[in-house]
Design an enzyme around this catalytic site. Structure first.
Site, short mmCIF file in Angstrom:
data_model
loop_
_atom_site.label_atom_id
_atom_site.label_comp_id
_atom_site.label_asym_id
_atom_site.label_seq_id
_atom_site.Cartn_x
_atom_site.Cartn_y
_atom_site.Cartn_z
N HIS A 1 2.53 -2.02 -1.66
CA HIS A 1 3.25 -1.35 -0.56
C HIS A 1 2.78 0.09 -0.36
O HIS A 1 3.01 0.67 0.71
CB HIS A 1 4.77 -1.41 -0.78
N ASP B 1 3.65 -7.05 -6.01
CA ASP B 1 3.50 -5.76 -5.33
C ASP B 1 2.39 -4.95 -5.99
O ASP B 1 2.52 -3.75 -6.25
CB ASP B 1 4.81 -4.97 -5.35
N SER C 1 5.62 5.74 -6.62
CA SER C 1 5.26 4.32 -6.53
C SER C 1 3.79 4.11 -6.87
O SER C 1 2.92 4.83 -6.40
CB SER C 1 5.54 3.80 -5.12
#
Length: 200
Positions: free
Chosen positions: A90, A121, A190
């Site tokens: 992402h 992910d 992230s």
């Protein structure tokens, strides 16, 4: 008193989002003299060359503005010395002309998406750079509840920031083994690694 944000992270990568007010609380706690684990500065020095920022190029009209030349999307870490870097899928999304900012200050274009896994992910990207320093990987099956962990990333564009937390639990969620952690994390973390105190 310690203030943390509790999140469930995938064992290999991934981070949640916390508010800016939380950032100020963390900074306040640090300034008030929360003790640093012995050896932690050495561990951070050791792993820093393996951590990267992932972003896109700022528009030309903003390129000369103060601050970094990238719009930070997230964090990544080196997995092979010949230019492979792991991050969250992402983080790169559908962005074009993705770039990687290394700890030495150099910026490199991503030349290929080497691998991706939407279920995890996870994305592995490549840059045209040799002799990178891969981050050593630990065995996530040996994680213990209560274990101290580190995260290093680029929250809110603040480059190479380090935070400390604890393993809250290891759980099975929808058939997948997940590590639940209590750690201050924000947008920009992230894709960064979750590390033990040995930097693995």
């Amino acid at each position: 008193m310690r203030t943390t944000a509790s999140s469930v992270l995938r064992a290999r990568a991934g981070c949640g989002v916390a508010g800016m007010a939380h950032s100020y609380m963390v900074a306040f706690l640090l300034l008030c003299g929360v003790p640093v684990h012995a050896g932690l500065p050495d561990t951070v020095d050791k792993i820093r060359p393996s951590i990267v920022a992932v972003g896109t190029v700022k528009p030309a009209k903003r390129a000369n503005a103060a601050g970094p030349a990238l719009n930070y999307l997230g964090t990544g870490f080196v997995v092979s010395k010949d230019g492979l870097i792991a991050t969250n899928l992402h983080v790169i999304g559908t962005a074009r002309r993705i770039q990687v900012h290394l700890s030495d200050g150099t910026v490199h274009d991503v030349t290929a998406i080497h691998a991706r896994d939407s279920a995890l992910d996870l994305a592995v990207i490549r840059i045209a750079k040799q002799d990178l320093k891969p981050l050593p990987l630990a065995d996530s099956d040996k994680v213990k509840q209560g274990q101290t962990v580190l995260a290093i990333g680029h929250p809110q564009g603040l480059e190479f920031s380090v935070v400390e937390g604890v393993i809250s639990a290891v759980r099975e969620i929808e058939g997948a083994s997940m590590i639940q952690v209590a750690i201050p994390i924000e947008q920009g973390n992230s894709g960064g690694p979750l590390l033990d105190m040995q930097g693995r």
